[in-house]
Design an enzyme around this catalytic site. Structure first.
Site, PDB file in Angstrom:
ATOM      1  N   ASP A 119      38.343  22.175  34.479  1.00 12.83           N
ATOM      2  CA  ASP A 119      39.809  22.178  34.499  1.00 12.83           C
ATOM      3  C   ASP A 119      40.322  22.047  35.923  1.00 12.83           C
ATOM      4  OD1 ASP A 119      42.334  22.426  33.045  1.00 12.83           O
ATOM      5  OD2 ASP A 119      42.565  24.306  34.149  1.00 12.83           O
ATOM      6  N   ALA A 164      38.016  28.160  37.788  1.00 13.06           N
ATOM      7  CA  ALA A 164      38.290  28.875  39.042  1.00 13.06           C
ATOM      8  C   ALA A 164      39.094  27.961  39.972  1.00 13.06           C
ATOM      9  CB  ALA A 164      36.975  29.310  39.671  1.00 13.06           C
ATOM     10  N   ARG A 165      38.430  27.362  40.925  1.00 12.92           N
ATOM     11  CA  ARG A 165      39.006  26.360  41.817  1.00 12.92           C
ATOM     12  C   ARG A 165      37.975  25.273  42.034  1.00 12.92           C
ATOM     13  NH1 ARG A 165      43.053  28.296  40.596  1.00 12.92           N
ATOM     14  NH2 ARG A 165      44.792  29.086  41.860  1.00 12.92           N
ATOM     15  N   GLU A 192      41.540  17.325  44.029  1.00 15.25           N
ATOM     16  CA  GLU A 192      42.472  17.531  42.918  1.00 15.25           C
ATOM     17  C   GLU A 192      43.868  17.111  43.363  1.00 15.25           C
ATOM     18  OE1 GLU A 192      44.220  21.358  40.613  1.00 15.25           O
ATOM     19  OE2 GLU A 192      42.017  21.214  40.591  1.00 15.25           O
ATOM     20  N   HIS A 243      43.918  20.647  35.295  1.00 16.18           N
ATOM     21  CA  HIS A 243      44.337  21.993  35.715  1.00 16.18           C
ATOM     22  C   HIS A 243      45.350  22.551  34.713  1.00 16.18           C
ATOM     23  CE1 HIS A 243      44.462  24.606  39.589  1.00 16.18           C
ATOM     24  NE2 HIS A 243      44.678  25.350  38.528  1.00 16.18           N
TER      25      HIS A 243
END
Length: 315
Positions: free
Chosen positions: A257, A232-233, A262, A281
């Protein structure tokens, strides 16, 4: 020479540029003139006459000169970066790229479920150390998977999980609408959704509701043998709480991921935890990205001509 029909804006994604996108669109609609400019000046000139444009964004200033524009086809699923009111004022329909990432991100999730069940990360580390050690493993088959977010990607994940004979539960904003899972919960019931799940997959947008949804309290509710997968985030997870839970084996492991912060900085504890798998990501990376964008746009150009409802329309 007649004016072009479609402008494919200058853009790059996943190591490909817009020429790939333009070529894919020409294959699907050889009856249309599709242009991909080399310079900003050419892009502005084409924008003055085309019916449709596709890319990352159009500014209100660009919309002012796009007198013939009827459709802007965004290549992202999200549209938060667009001034949608400006498009509406100019009478320009907007569509997004929802669904483009379904196959590749679903494959990432399935791969991570299997990898963490079979403990492939540990096997890889042992190989690097030239260490022959067996270890206990588990199976995805017969497990319970909670998918938090039942948009296009969440539904795609559930569909592919069907082959593994698992029980699935979903979490969505409107649980009364149901879904492809055996049970559907609202976000206010997320604890009930994850309590018996061996795998918890985050596939929801980052909103006020979902920010730090996975906090110390939810991690406490999850099973101690649970695996968390986040595509997702990063902000959906309280990173400090997750690090603590992984260090104390409050959950089995995590596949991430996306992270918060980030990119994940050097020296961050998530890099060193043996029960965490971190990828940059990269789940959304696919060589088929522009092919799928072209599928959506080609279909919508036909719908535009026939007056049908546009696929993925947001304005």
């Amino acid at each position: 020479m007649s004016d072009p029909d479609v402008l494919v804006q200058r853009q790059k994604i996943h190591g490909m540029d817009g020429t790939t996108y333009a070529a894919a669109l020409r294959e699907r609609r050889p009856d249309l003139t599709v242009v991909h400019p080399d310079t900003p000046e050419e892009e502005r000139e084409h924008l003055r006459t085309v019916r449709a444009s596709t890319g990352f964004a159009l500014s209100p200033e660009q919309l002012e000169i796009a007198k013939n524009l009827e459709l802007f086809a965004g290549v992202y699923a999200g549209t938060g970066h667009l001034d949608l009111d400006a498009f509406e004022r100019h009478g320009v329909a907007v569509t997004n790229g929802a669904g483009v990432h379904v196959p590749n991100i679903s494959e990432y999730v399935i791969g991570m479920l299997i990898a963490h069940a079979r403990r492939f990360p540990r096997s890889i580390r042992n190989q690097e150390r030239e260490s022959w050690h067996t270890h206990p493993v588990s199976e995805v088959s017969g497990s319970r998977v909670a998918v938090v977010g039942l948009g296009a990607i969440g539904r795609g994940i559930v569909e592919r999980l069907d082959a593994f004979d698992v029980e699935t539960v979903g979490v969505r904003y409107s649980p009364e609408k149901g879904g492809p899972t055996e049970e559907v919960y609202g976000f206010d019931e997320v604890h009930a959704a994850v309590t018996d799940a061996e795998y918890v997959v985050l596939a929801c947008p980052l909103t006020e509701t979902t920010a730090k949804l996975v906090d110390a309290d939810l991690l406490r509710t999850m099973r101690s043998d649970a695996v968390l997968v986040n595509i997702a985030r990063g902000g959906v997870v309280d990173t400090d709480a997750l690090v603590s839970a992984l260090r104390t084996n409050d959950i089995k492991s995590a596949a991430l991921d996306v992270t918060d912060p980030e990119p994940l900085p050097a020296g961050h504890p998530l890099w060193r935890l043996e029960n965490a798998t971190v990828t940059p990501h990269n789940a959304g990376n696919t060589p088929e990205y522009f092919e799928r964008c072209a599928d959506i746009l080609a279909e919508n150009l036909e719908r535009l001509d026939s007056g049908e409802t546009l696929r993925n329309r947001v304005v």
